[in-house]
Scaffold this motif. Structure first.
Motif, mmCIF file in Angstrom:
data_model
loop_
_atom_site.group_PDB
_atom_site.id
_atom_site.type_symbol
_atom_site.label_atom_id
_atom_site.label_comp_id
_atom_site.label_asym_id
_atom_site.label_seq_id
_atom_site.Cartn_x
_atom_site.Cartn_y
_atom_site.Cartn_z
ATOM 1 N N TYR A 116 0.837 -1.207 0.000
ATOM 2 C CA TYR A 116 0.000 0.000 0.000
ATOM 3 C C TYR A 116 0.873 1.258 0.000
ATOM 4 O O TYR A 116 0.603 2.204 -0.733
ATOM 5 C CB TYR A 116 -0.939 0.001 1.212
ATOM 6 C CG TYR A 116 -1.889 1.172 1.199
ATOM 7 C CD1 TYR A 116 -3.064 1.118 0.467
ATOM 8 C CD2 TYR A 116 -1.600 2.339 1.891
ATOM 9 C CE1 TYR A 116 -3.940 2.201 0.433
ATOM 10 C CE2 TYR A 116 -2.459 3.419 1.861
ATOM 11 C CZ TYR A 116 -3.632 3.342 1.140
ATOM 12 O OH TYR A 116 -4.483 4.421 1.096
ATOM 13 N N ALA A 117 1.918 1.258 0.810
ATOM 14 C CA ALA A 117 2.816 2.420 0.860
ATOM 15 C C ALA A 117 3.488 2.645 -0.500
ATOM 16 O O ALA A 117 3.632 3.784 -0.942
ATOM 17 C CB ALA A 117 3.866 2.232 1.957
ATOM 18 N N ALA A 118 3.884 1.557 -1.172
ATOM 19 C CA ALA A 118 4.504 1.692 -2.489
ATOM 20 C C ALA A 118 3.489 2.229 -3.496
ATOM 21 O O ALA A 118 3.810 3.114 -4.302
ATOM 22 C CB ALA A 118 5.053 0.341 -2.958
ATOM 23 N N TRP A 119 2.261 1.715 -3.477
ATOM 24 C CA TRP A 119 1.213 2.191 -4.389
ATOM 25 C C TRP A 119 0.947 3.674 -4.138
ATOM 26 O O TRP A 119 0.805 4.461 -5.062
ATOM 27 C CB TRP A 119 -0.050 1.353 -4.211
ATOM 28 C CG TRP A 119 -1.164 1.653 -5.160
ATOM 29 C CD1 TRP A 119 -1.097 1.729 -6.522
ATOM 30 C CD2 TRP A 119 -2.524 1.911 -4.821
ATOM 31 N NE1 TRP A 119 -2.340 2.007 -7.043
ATOM 32 C CE2 TRP A 119 -3.230 2.120 -6.025
ATOM 33 C CE3 TRP A 119 -3.217 1.966 -3.618
ATOM 34 C CZ2 TRP A 119 -4.596 2.393 -6.059
ATOM 35 C CZ3 TRP A 119 -4.573 2.224 -3.659
ATOM 36 C CH2 TRP A 119 -5.245 2.444 -4.862
ATOM 37 N N ALA A 120 0.919 4.076 -2.859
ATOM 38 C CA ALA A 120 0.709 5.486 -2.511
ATOM 39 C C ALA A 120 1.840 6.347 -3.066
ATOM 40 O O ALA A 120 1.601 7.410 -3.649
ATOM 41 C CB ALA A 120 0.619 5.645 -0.989
ATOM 42 N N SER A 121 3.084 5.883 -2.926
ATOM 43 C CA SER A 121 4.227 6.667 -3.397
ATOM 44 C C SER A 121 4.232 6.805 -4.917
ATOM 45 O O SER A 121 4.831 7.726 -5.460
ATOM 46 C CB SER A 121 5.542 6.047 -2.929
ATOM 47 O OG SER A 121 5.827 4.865 -3.647
ATOM 48 N N ARG A 179 -3.947 7.157 -9.924
ATOM 49 C CA ARG A 179 -3.508 8.113 -10.946
ATOM 50 C C ARG A 179 -2.077 7.829 -11.408
ATOM 51 O O ARG A 179 -1.593 8.427 -12.354
ATOM 52 C CB ARG A 179 -3.616 9.543 -10.415
ATOM 53 C CG ARG A 179 -5.067 9.961 -10.203
ATOM 54 C CD ARG A 179 -5.186 11.351 -9.593
ATOM 55 N NE ARG A 179 -4.626 11.475 -8.259
ATOM 56 C CZ ARG A 179 -5.213 11.059 -7.132
ATOM 57 N NH1 ARG A 179 -6.380 10.482 -7.185
ATOM 58 N NH2 ARG A 179 -4.640 11.231 -5.975
ATOM 59 N N GLY A 180 -1.407 6.903 -10.736
ATOM 60 C CA GLY A 180 -0.042 6.552 -11.096
ATOM 61 C C GLY A 180 0.006 5.538 -12.226
ATOM 62 O O GLY A 180 -1.021 5.126 -12.779
ATOM 63 N N VAL A 181 1.188 5.097 -12.550
ATOM 64 C CA VAL A 181 1.425 4.212 -13.684
ATOM 65 C C VAL A 181 0.739 2.852 -13.535
ATOM 66 O O VAL A 181 0.378 2.233 -14.532
ATOM 67 C CB VAL A 181 2.944 4.057 -13.935
ATOM 68 C CG1 VAL A 181 3.618 3.299 -12.809
ATOM 69 C CG2 VAL A 181 3.208 3.402 -15.255
ATOM 70 N N LEU A 182 0.510 2.379 -12.311
ATOM 71 C CA LEU A 182 -0.103 1.059 -12.119
ATOM 72 C C LEU A 182 -1.615 1.061 -12.270
ATOM 73 O O LEU A 182 -2.197 0.038 -12.624
ATOM 74 C CB LEU A 182 0.262 0.494 -10.736
ATOM 75 C CG LEU A 182 1.706 0.074 -10.557
ATOM 76 C CD1 LEU A 182 1.970 -0.292 -9.107
ATOM 77 C CD2 LEU A 182 2.050 -1.076 -11.465
ATOM 78 N N GLN A 202 -4.028 -2.749 -12.742
ATOM 79 C CA GLN A 202 -4.418 -2.668 -14.145
ATOM 80 C C GLN A 202 -3.227 -2.761 -15.094
ATOM 81 O O GLN A 202 -3.341 -3.320 -16.179
ATOM 82 C CB GLN A 202 -5.163 -1.356 -14.410
ATOM 83 C CG GLN A 202 -6.522 -1.274 -13.773
ATOM 84 C CD GLN A 202 -7.112 0.116 -13.905
ATOM 85 O OE1 GLN A 202 -6.482 1.096 -13.526
ATOM 86 N NE2 GLN A 202 -8.319 0.190 -14.446
ATOM 87 N N HIS A 203 -2.093 -2.192 -14.719
ATOM 88 C CA HIS A 203 -0.965 -2.090 -15.639
ATOM 89 C C HIS A 203 0.316 -2.730 -15.114
ATOM 90 O O HIS A 203 1.401 -2.413 -15.603
ATOM 91 C CB HIS A 203 -0.704 -0.617 -15.979
ATOM 92 C CG HIS A 203 -1.926 0.081 -16.480
ATOM 93 N ND1 HIS A 203 -2.499 -0.191 -17.702
ATOM 94 C CD2 HIS A 203 -2.720 1.013 -15.901
ATOM 95 C CE1 HIS A 203 -3.583 0.552 -17.868
ATOM 96 N NE2 HIS A 203 -3.737 1.291 -16.784
ATOM 97 N N GLY A 204 0.204 -3.599 -14.113
ATOM 98 C CA GLY A 204 1.399 -4.255 -13.589
ATOM 99 C C GLY A 204 1.144 -4.893 -12.238
ATOM 100 O O GLY A 204 -0.003 -5.116 -11.849
ATOM 101 N N THR A 205 2.215 -5.177 -11.518
ATOM 102 C CA THR A 205 2.111 -5.778 -10.186
ATOM 103 C C THR A 205 3.092 -5.111 -9.233
ATOM 104 O O THR A 205 4.078 -4.505 -9.638
ATOM 105 C CB THR A 205 2.441 -7.290 -10.204
ATOM 106 O OG1 THR A 205 3.792 -7.472 -10.596
ATOM 107 C CG2 THR A 205 1.522 -8.067 -11.122
#
Length: 81
Positions: free
Chosen positions: A4-9, A14-17, A36-39
């Motif tokens: 979650y912290a990595a996704w937030a960063s 709105r990020g690349v993932l 949607q666009h990776g793991t």
């Protein structure tokens, strides 16, 4: 946790993932979450998170001790008027 912290960063949805497409998948060595666009993959032994997009892995730097804590994403409902 760390995913979650990595996704937030990376900017949440709105990020690349983009948005998550699965819950966290518990493996003996890894915890994996699909987007949607990776793991994002959390290595239990090393304590690191790796982003994988188009088959290209990139280990993400750990959060800085000086950075503010991750804030939960709050999505405001759209006003229909």
């Amino acid at each position: 946790g760390a995913i979650y912290a990595a996704w937030a960063s990376l900017g949440y949805e709105r990020g690349v993932l983009g948005l998550p497409t699965s819950g966290e998948i518990q493996e003996p060595q890894w915890i994996v979450q699909n987007f949607q666009h990776g793991t994002l993959n959390f290595d239990r032994e090393k304590g690191t998170v790796t982003r994988v997009i188009d088959g290209m892995p990139e280990e993400l730097p750990p959060p800085s001790a000086d950075s503010p804590p991750v804030q939960l994403e709050r999505i405001k409902p759209i006003d229909p008027s």
